[in-house]
Write a protein that holds these residues in place. Structure first.
Motif, PDB file in Angstrom:
ATOM      1  N   SER A  88      24.816 -33.594  31.100  1.00  0.00           N
ATOM      2  CA  SER A  88      24.609 -33.262  29.687  1.00  0.00           C
ATOM      3  C   SER A  88      25.695 -32.345  29.126  1.00  0.00           C
ATOM      4  O   SER A  88      25.694 -32.060  27.928  1.00  0.00           O
ATOM      5  N   SER A  89      26.613 -31.902  29.988  1.00  0.00           N
ATOM      6  CA  SER A  89      27.706 -31.050  29.500  1.00  0.00           C
ATOM      7  C   SER A  89      28.486 -31.778  28.424  1.00  0.00           C
ATOM      8  O   SER A  89      28.763 -32.970  28.533  1.00  0.00           O
ATOM      9  N   GLY A  90      28.796 -31.067  27.357  1.00  0.00           N
ATOM     10  CA  GLY A  90      29.523 -31.643  26.236  1.00  0.00           C
ATOM     11  C   GLY A  90      28.609 -32.237  25.178  1.00  0.00           C
ATOM     12  O   GLY A  90      29.043 -32.499  24.058  1.00  0.00           O
ATOM     13  N   CYS A  91      27.344 -32.458  25.510  1.00  0.00           N
ATOM     14  CA  CYS A  91      26.401 -32.988  24.529  1.00  0.00           C
ATOM     15  C   CYS A  91      26.103 -31.922  23.482  1.00  0.00           C
ATOM     16  O   CYS A  91      26.156 -30.726  23.755  1.00  0.00           O
ATOM     17  N   GLU A  92      25.786 -32.389  22.281  1.00  0.00           N
ATOM     18  CA  GLU A  92      25.468 -31.479  21.188  1.00  0.00           C
ATOM     19  C   GLU A  92      24.046 -31.726  20.717  1.00  0.00           C
ATOM     20  O   GLU A  92      23.498 -32.808  20.905  1.00  0.00           O
ATOM     21  N   GLY A  93      23.465 -30.696  20.111  1.00  0.00           N
ATOM     22  CA  GLY A  93      22.114 -30.835  19.610  1.00  0.00           C
ATOM     23  C   GLY A  93      21.707 -29.660  18.752  1.00  0.00           C
ATOM     24  O   GLY A  93      22.547 -28.856  18.331  1.00  0.00           O
ATOM     25  N   GLU A  94      20.410 -29.547  18.534  1.00  0.00           N
ATOM     26  CA  GLU A  94      19.833 -28.573  17.616  1.00  0.00           C
ATOM     27  C   GLU A  94      18.829 -27.692  18.360  1.00  0.00           C
ATOM     28  O   GLU A  94      17.996 -28.194  19.109  1.00  0.00           O
ATOM     29  N   VAL A  95      18.919 -26.383  18.146  1.00  0.00           N
ATOM     30  CA  VAL A  95      17.978 -25.448  18.764  1.00  0.00           C
ATOM     31  C   VAL A  95      16.600 -25.636  18.127  1.00  0.00           C
ATOM     32  O   VAL A  95      16.472 -25.708  16.908  1.00  0.00           O
ATOM     33  N   ALA A  96      15.572 -25.714  18.971  1.00  0.00           N
ATOM     34  CA  ALA A  96      14.202 -25.930  18.522  1.00  0.00           C
ATOM     35  C   ALA A  96      13.343 -24.702  18.811  1.00  0.00           C
ATOM     36  O   ALA A  96      13.693 -23.872  19.648  1.00  0.00           O
ATOM     37  N   SER A 101       7.242 -17.461  23.604  1.00  0.00           N
ATOM     38  CA  SER A 101       8.225 -16.711  24.390  1.00  0.00           C
ATOM     39  C   SER A 101       8.818 -17.610  25.459  1.00  0.00           C
ATOM     40  O   SER A 101       8.124 -18.452  26.026  1.00  0.00           O
ATOM     41  N   THR A 102      10.082 -17.397  25.737  1.00  0.00           N
ATOM     42  CA  THR A 102      10.751 -18.222  26.745  1.00  0.00           C
ATOM     43  C   THR A 102      11.965 -17.500  27.306  1.00  0.00           C
ATOM     44  O   THR A 102      12.500 -16.590  26.683  1.00  0.00           O
ATOM     45  N   ALA A 103      12.397 -17.935  28.472  1.00  0.00           N
ATOM     46  CA  ALA A 103      13.623 -17.430  29.081  1.00  0.00           C
ATOM     47  C   ALA A 103      14.740 -18.465  28.964  1.00  0.00           C
ATOM     48  O   ALA A 103      15.841 -18.234  29.430  1.00  0.00           O
ATOM     49  N   HIS A 104      14.455 -19.607  28.359  1.00  0.00           N
ATOM     50  CA  HIS A 104      15.430 -20.673  28.187  1.00  0.00           C
ATOM     51  C   HIS A 104      15.525 -21.044  26.712  1.00  0.00           C
ATOM     52  O   HIS A 104      14.742 -20.573  25.899  1.00  0.00           O
ATOM     53  N   VAL A 105      16.477 -21.910  26.394  1.00  0.00           N
ATOM     54  CA  VAL A 105      16.662 -22.362  25.017  1.00  0.00           C
ATOM     55  C   VAL A 105      16.258 -23.834  24.964  1.00  0.00           C
ATOM     56  O   VAL A 105      16.687 -24.639  25.783  1.00  0.00           O
ATOM     57  N   ARG A 106      15.426 -24.150  23.997  1.00  0.00           N
ATOM     58  CA  ARG A 106      14.969 -25.532  23.813  1.00  0.00           C
ATOM     59  C   ARG A 106      15.924 -26.223  22.841  1.00  0.00           C
ATOM     60  O   ARG A 106      16.155 -25.728  21.744  1.00  0.00           O
ATOM     61  N   VAL A 107      16.475 -27.371  23.255  1.00  0.00           N
ATOM     62  CA  VAL A 107      17.488 -28.069  22.465  1.00  0.00           C
ATOM     63  C   VAL A 107      17.122 -29.547  22.346  1.00  0.00           C
ATOM     64  O   VAL A 107      16.812 -30.206  23.338  1.00  0.00           O
ATOM     65  N   LEU A 108      17.156 -30.047  21.114  1.00  0.00           N
ATOM     66  CA  LEU A 108      17.009 -31.483  20.880  1.00  0.00           C
ATOM     67  C   LEU A 108      18.420 -32.049  20.817  1.00  0.00           C
ATOM     68  O   LEU A 108      19.173 -31.777  19.876  1.00  0.00           O
ATOM     69  N   LEU A 109      18.796 -32.801  21.846  1.00  0.00           N
ATOM     70  CA  LEU A 109      20.138 -33.377  21.897  1.00  0.00           C
ATOM     71  C   LEU A 109      20.234 -34.552  20.938  1.00  0.00           C
ATOM     72  O   LEU A 109      19.260 -35.294  20.732  1.00  0.00           O
ATOM     73  N   ASP A 110      21.393 -34.711  20.339  1.00  0.00           N
ATOM     74  CA  ASP A 110      21.622 -35.814  19.407  1.00  0.00           C
ATOM     75  C   ASP A 110      21.288 -37.145  20.075  1.00  0.00           C
ATOM     76  O   ASP A 110      21.635 -37.380  21.236  1.00  0.00           O
ATOM     77  N   GLY A 111      20.586 -37.996  19.346  1.00  0.00           N
ATOM     78  CA  GLY A 111      20.250 -39.323  19.836  1.00  0.00           C
ATOM     79  C   GLY A 111      19.030 -39.381  20.734  1.00  0.00           C
ATOM     80  O   GLY A 111      18.669 -40.447  21.227  1.00  0.00           O
TER      81      GLY A 111
END
Length: 126
Positions: A88-96, A101-111
């Motif tokens: 998934s390196s290089g993929c782009e998306g939107e923070v959700a 609370s979380t220790a990670h970032v939730r991302v909706l990757l394009d497509g």
């Protein structure tokens, strides 16, 4: 803000839970998956005991721990690129919205239709 919207889902007897999703139906499905981790219920039954509304992102956006621990400031709806995330390196998306609370970032990757959890050090704002 990007493609994701924020929805509040209330199930009879429980407080409202907030979800980020592309559509109201996808938010309801997320809520159902969470609900059925503790209770047996068909989706049809879940529709009868739940309500859904469009809502704003809660004031506490769930990324407080990430900001304090990693010095990363994810903005819900912000665009990011993944690094050091294997295929998934290089993929782009939107923070959700991640939940309360979380220790990670939730991302909706394009497509894609569903989001992924990413280590905070592996995102770059674009």
């Amino acid at each position: 803000m990007g493609r994701m919207k924020t929805y509040g889902v209330t199930v009879s007897g429980f407080p409202e839970a907030v979800y980020s999703a592309l559509t109201p139906a996808k938010a309801r499905v997320q809520a159902w998956y969470e609900y059925t981790s503790a209770f047996e219920c068909t989706f049809k039954e879940f529709l009868k005991i739940s309500t859904l509304r469009r809502c704003d992102v809660p004031e506490k956006d769930g990324y407080g721990y990430v900001r304090r621990s990693y010095g990363v400031d994810p903005k819900i709806g912000g665009r990011v690129r993944l690094i050091n995330e294997g295929s998934s390196s290089g993929c782009e998306g939107e923070v959700a919205y991640p939940g309360s609370s979380t220790a990670h970032v939730r991302v909706l990757l394009d497509g894609r239709d569903s989001s992924v959890w990413v280590h905070p050090n592996n995102i770059r704002s674009i």
